[in-house]
Write an enzyme that holds these catalytic residues in place. Structure first.
Site, short mmCIF file in Angstrom:
data_model
loop_
_atom_site.label_atom_id
_atom_site.label_comp_id
_atom_site.label_asym_id
_atom_site.label_seq_id
_atom_site.Cartn_x
_atom_site.Cartn_y
_atom_site.Cartn_z
N ASP A 72 -25.65 -36.08 -3.37
CA ASP A 72 -25.55 -36.80 -4.45
C ASP A 72 -24.95 -36.10 -5.71
O ASP A 72 -25.54 -35.19 -6.21
CB ASP A 72 -26.97 -37.24 -4.93
CG ASP A 72 -27.12 -38.27 -6.01
OD1 ASP A 72 -25.88 -39.39 -6.28
OD2 ASP A 72 -27.84 -38.13 -6.72
N PRO A 115 -33.44 -33.49 -9.14
CA PRO A 115 -34.57 -32.98 -9.32
C PRO A 115 -35.60 -33.23 -7.97
O PRO A 115 -36.88 -32.82 -8.57
CB PRO A 115 -34.97 -33.62 -10.53
CG PRO A 115 -34.30 -35.07 -10.35
CD PRO A 115 -33.12 -34.78 -9.86
N GLY A 116 -35.22 -34.03 -7.07
CA GLY A 116 -36.00 -33.66 -5.98
C GLY A 116 -36.65 -35.07 -5.43
O GLY A 116 -37.22 -35.18 -4.33
N GLY A 117 -36.21 -36.05 -6.11
CA GLY A 117 -36.77 -37.44 -5.59
C GLY A 117 -36.22 -37.76 -4.30
O GLY A 117 -37.00 -38.32 -3.42
N LYS A 118 -35.03 -37.48 -3.99
CA LYS A 118 -34.47 -38.00 -2.72
C LYS A 118 -35.00 -37.38 -1.71
O LYS A 118 -35.44 -37.64 -0.61
CB LYS A 118 -32.90 -37.75 -2.85
CG LYS A 118 -32.12 -38.75 -3.78
CD LYS A 118 -30.77 -38.53 -3.74
CE LYS A 118 -30.21 -39.40 -4.75
NZ LYS A 118 -30.31 -38.99 -6.18
N CYS A 149 -24.10 -40.94 -9.67
CA CYS A 149 -24.64 -42.14 -10.31
C CYS A 149 -23.56 -42.47 -11.59
O CYS A 149 -23.83 -42.71 -12.75
CB CYS A 149 -25.98 -41.70 -11.05
SG CYS A 149 -25.89 -40.11 -11.95
N ASP A 181 -24.90 -22.33 -3.98
CA ASP A 181 -23.89 -22.82 -4.62
C ASP A 181 -23.55 -23.68 -3.37
O ASP A 181 -23.06 -23.18 -2.56
CB ASP A 181 -23.20 -22.01 -5.18
CG ASP A 181 -21.86 -22.81 -6.06
OD1 ASP A 181 -21.55 -23.64 -5.57
OD2 ASP A 181 -21.27 -22.18 -6.94
N ASP A 212 -29.97 -26.28 -3.98
CA ASP A 212 -29.34 -26.33 -5.12
C ASP A 212 -29.17 -25.22 -5.98
O ASP A 212 -29.51 -24.00 -5.39
CB ASP A 212 -30.15 -27.25 -6.36
CG ASP A 212 -29.69 -28.17 -7.24
OD1 ASP A 212 -29.52 -29.45 -7.13
OD2 ASP A 212 -28.89 -27.60 -8.21
#
Length: 390
Positions: free
Chosen positions: A276, A222-225, A327, A260, A240
């Site tokens: 990730d 969702p963009g945090g990295k 994760c 993709d 993404d």
């Protein structure tokens, strides 16, 4: 008639289960009581179900699904929340269908005497037996139990602080810079200054930040990295599979591309590629307890096939280094993916993740691989560094 918080919690709980939603998404904007109740029921579901079967003298699968959820909500309030017994019982009875109210009342009144002893470790720590068996094989029984017990702890959000902001009533992360562990809700924080992000996730971004100054964030949602790496002064391109997934990055001066990752459109290489990868997320069960009841061991091969394809693309796009992470704690999605892809690519070798971390994070590097597990207080992450050989 106004919907009570208990009614709302029951509705959200059933949506999560029936619509296959993530709890973190379904609970956005919900008040603290609703969040605590929903996450608690999901976290302790098998222990609650053992109590229901004991006090009802019936198997769970012989009971109406709505009645089961009402009983779970009542039992959790009775034994895990500071709610008066009469209120937990009477309010739960009101949630039940009229035909079942006498039954619900009887079961919960029996339960006011206490929960029955769990018959095994899996019930005591409220995890599926197959997950405990896997972790015991990987880490040993004691550490597997410690991972499961850590997953059962109350978890408040972590946030990435942008532009030097410091949140009130928070503890600075020992694993990643500019990340804070809150002691309460993040609902009132300014989203321009603070971005919800687990410190484990931030550690992965920090590893990529130390590997080079131009990064392709290949599965960026969702963009945090991306935001973390931008805050460290890196040039980041974020990709993404849909703009909807990239929406949190819109307006944040990010270079965005819908693509993709298995068929990337780039005609150039990046100094570092951070992948990730989408995964089973078994490292995030503390914040997303529904995962442990939804996931099946038979799901892991499909994740692994996608991860292999994405990693093969990442190696094509990397000039110097690939940081591969998930994760997940499962070897099929980590070591086995790396081994499979490197058998086909003699131009890449394993690098040592320890080169890119310091301080408290070094404790979690084993033989060159980051193996962060939930006893750390962060989400569980596994990360590898792969270096192009010259």
């Amino acid at each position: 008639m106004a919907v009570t918080e208990r009614q709302r919690a029951l509705e959200v709980l059933r949506r999560i289960q029936n619509e296959n939603l993530y709890a973190t998404i379904a609970l956005i904007g919900e008040p603290g009581f609703v969040r605590s109740l929903v996450l608690g029921v999901l976290r302790w579901r098998s222990m609650l179900d053992h109590a229901i079967e004991t006090f009802a003298d019936r198997r769970i699968n012989k009971l109406d699904a709505l009645v089961v959820d009402v009983l779970r909500v009542g039992l959790y309030q009775l034994h895990f929340m500071e709610v008066a017994s009469y209120a937990a019982v009477s309010e739960s009875v009101e949630l039940a269908p009229k035909r079942a109210r006498g039954f619900v009342n009887a079961v919960l009144r029996r339960a006011t005497r206490g929960l029955p002893d769990p018959p095994d470790l899996a019930t005591r720590v409220a995890h599926p037996q197959w997950l405990l068996d896997r972790w015991s094989k990987m880490y040993g029984e004691a550490r597997a139990a410690a991972i499961a017990e850590a997953n059962q702890q109350l978890s408040y959000p972590d946030v990435l602080a942008l532009e030097g902001a410091v949140p009130a009533d928070a503890e600075r992360s020992a694993l990643a810079p500019d990340v804070f562990k809150l002691r309460g809700s993040s609902a009132d924080l300014d989203r321009e200054q603070f971005y919800p992000m687990d410190e484990g996730s931030a550690l992965i971004a920090s590893i990529a930040s130390h590997a080079g100054n131009e990064v392709l964030d290949m599965a960026a949602a969702p963009g945090g990295k991306t935001l973390f790496m931008q805050s460290r002064g890196l040039k980041v391109t974020s990709s993404d599979v849909s703009m909807r997934r990239l929406q949190p990055l819109v307006g944040r001066q990010a270079r965005l591309l819908v693509a993709d990752g298995r068929q990337p459109p780039f005609r150039r290489r990046f100094s570092v590629v951070l992948l990730d990868a989408p995964c089973s997320a078994t490292g995030t069960i503390r914040k997303n307890p529904e995962i442990k009841w939804r996931l099946r061991e038979s799901d892991l091969p499909a994740f692994a096939e996608l991860q292999k394809s994405l990693l093969a693309s990442a190696l094509e796009l990397a000039e110097n280094e690939v940081v591969y992470s998930t994760c997940s704690l499962e070897p099929e999605e980590n070591d086995e993916v790396i081994d499979f892809v490197l058998r086909e690519r003699s131009d890449f070798v394993r690098d040592d993740v320890a080169r890119f971390v310091d301080g408290a994070a070094l404790r979690w590097v084993e033989n060159g691989v980051l193996r962060l597990t939930p006893e750390s207080g962060a989400d569980g992450f596994t990360a590898f560094a792969l270096r192009r050989s010259r």
